[in-house]
Write an enzyme that holds these catalytic residues in place. Structure first.
Site, mmCIF file in Angstrom:
data_model
loop_
_atom_site.group_PDB
_atom_site.id
_atom_site.type_symbol
_atom_site.label_atom_id
_atom_site.label_comp_id
_atom_site.label_asym_id
_atom_site.label_seq_id
_atom_site.Cartn_x
_atom_site.Cartn_y
_atom_site.Cartn_z
ATOM 1 N N MET A 199 0.804 -1.213 0.000
ATOM 2 C CA MET A 199 0.000 0.000 0.000
ATOM 3 C C MET A 199 0.844 1.272 0.000
ATOM 4 O O MET A 199 0.669 2.144 0.846
ATOM 5 C CB MET A 199 -0.960 -0.016 1.207
ATOM 6 C CG MET A 199 -1.774 -1.275 1.333
ATOM 7 S SD MET A 199 -2.777 -1.659 -0.115
ATOM 8 C CE MET A 199 -4.277 -0.825 0.323
ATOM 9 N N ARG A 200 1.770 1.376 -0.929
ATOM 10 C CA ARG A 200 2.564 2.595 -1.068
ATOM 11 C C ARG A 200 2.514 3.088 -2.505
ATOM 12 O O ARG A 200 2.542 2.293 -3.444
ATOM 13 C CB ARG A 200 4.039 2.344 -0.709
ATOM 14 C CG ARG A 200 4.293 1.968 0.711
ATOM 15 C CD ARG A 200 3.897 2.999 1.725
ATOM 16 N NE ARG A 200 4.561 4.292 1.563
ATOM 17 C CZ ARG A 200 4.164 5.409 2.159
ATOM 18 N NH1 ARG A 200 3.099 5.406 2.942
ATOM 19 N NH2 ARG A 200 4.822 6.529 1.969
ATOM 20 N N HIS A 202 -5.017 -5.604 -7.702
ATOM 21 C CA HIS A 202 -5.901 -4.541 -7.217
ATOM 22 C C HIS A 202 -7.339 -5.071 -7.107
ATOM 23 O O HIS A 202 -7.835 -5.695 -8.051
ATOM 24 C CB HIS A 202 -5.850 -3.334 -8.153
ATOM 25 C CG HIS A 202 -6.590 -2.161 -7.611
ATOM 26 N ND1 HIS A 202 -6.087 -1.383 -6.587
ATOM 27 C CD2 HIS A 202 -7.813 -1.662 -7.903
ATOM 28 C CE1 HIS A 202 -6.982 -0.438 -6.290
ATOM 29 N NE2 HIS A 202 -8.033 -0.593 -7.074
HETATM 30 C C1 GAR Z 1 -5.839 -7.483 -1.443
HETATM 31 O O1 GAR Z 1 -7.246 -7.510 -1.516
HETATM 32 C C2 GAR Z 1 -5.277 -6.632 -2.580
HETATM 33 O O2 GAR Z 1 -6.055 -6.713 -3.736
HETATM 34 C C3 GAR Z 1 -5.341 -5.261 -1.973
HETATM 35 O O3 GAR Z 1 -4.937 -5.441 -0.650
HETATM 36 C C4 GAR Z 1 -5.380 -6.723 -0.199
HETATM 37 C C5 GAR Z 1 -4.232 -7.410 0.525
HETATM 38 O O4 GAR Z 1 -4.670 -8.486 1.278
HETATM 39 N N1 GAR Z 1 -4.505 -4.331 -2.669
HETATM 40 C C6 GAR Z 1 -4.783 -3.030 -2.827
HETATM 41 O O5 GAR Z 1 -5.772 -2.511 -2.375
HETATM 42 C C7 GAR Z 1 -3.766 -2.253 -3.643
HETATM 43 N N2 GAR Z 1 -4.222 -0.926 -3.891
HETATM 44 P P1 GAR Z 1 -3.611 -9.523 1.887
HETATM 45 O O6 GAR Z 1 -2.568 -8.708 2.652
HETATM 46 O O7 GAR Z 1 -4.393 -10.397 2.805
HETATM 47 O O8 GAR Z 1 -3.017 -10.270 0.738
#
Ligand code: GAR
Length: 189
Positions: free
Chosen positions: A93-94, A110
């Site tokens: 998330m960066r 995403h």
């Molecule tokens: C996932 O749903 C991914 O798609 C999202 O973070 C979550 C991580 O879950 N990514 C974003 O929102 C990127 N902008 P996890 O840590 O359990 O894999």
């Protein structure tokens, strides 16, 4: 042998899934190894998960850097040291600068049908929208947030009485299928 590095910030369920499905596995003669996991959040749940697979995560806390560029320089240096052929952003998330995007081949997962619902609140925003479907995207990373070339997407019907929890669960179950598949595809090219 193709090498991947996984970047994460949170609970790391996608990281765990990538280890489970890809690490030291072979796909039509293509063997994949997770050589590094890198995390910007020292409290991330994914840290323990990575350790369980024998890979000690590299913690690079963005708060220790004065600028995004300096943080990205450290990320790039770690990635280069690992020898990874491909970087997989799994819940990282960066916002990344050109220091990263010009030096590293990376794909990002995403939780929405891009180009809709870019940014860090895609699940809530797409759930609350009037769209009849939800979905996920895997795309190449470029300097535009969630804006690189789309590689693959999956969508599902938003059921009428679906709770946010059910919606999120559906998204994750699609992620666990699609991301490993795309990693294999990209590495096979
Ligand atoms: C996932 O749903 C991914 O798609 C999202 O973070 C979550 C991580 O879950 N990514 C974003 O929102 C990127 N902008 P996890 O840590 O359990 O894999």
């Amino acid at each position: 042998m193709k090498k991947i590095a996984i970047l994460f910030s949170g609970s790391g369920t996608n990281l765990e899934n990538l280890f489970e499905k890809l690490h030291l596995k072979e796909f039509d003669g293509l063997k994949i190894e997770v050589v590094a996991t890198i995390c910007n959040n020292p409290k991330a749940g994914g840290i323990e998960k990575s350790k369980r697979y024998g890979v000690e995560p590299i913690i690079i806390n963005h708060k220790d850097f004065n600028s995004r560029e300096e943080f990205d320089e450290e990320l790039v240096a770690s990635i280069k040291r690992s020898g990874a052929d491909l970087v997989v952003l799994a819940g990282f998330m960066r916002f990344l600068t050109q220091v990263f995007t010009k030096n590293v081949k990376a794909i990002n997962l995403h939780p929405s049908l891009l180009p809709l619902f870019k940014g860090g609140h895609a699940i809530e925003e797409s759930y609350c929208s009037n769209m009849k479907v939800g979905g996920i995207t895997v795309h190449f990373v470029n300097e535009e947030l969630d804006g690189g070339t789309i590689i693959a997407q999956k969508c599902f019907q938003k059921e009428k009485d679906m709770s946010l929890e059910e919606y999120e669960k559906t998204i994750h179950s699609l992620e666990y299928k699609l991301l490993p598949k795309v990693v294999v595809e990209v590495l096979s090219k």
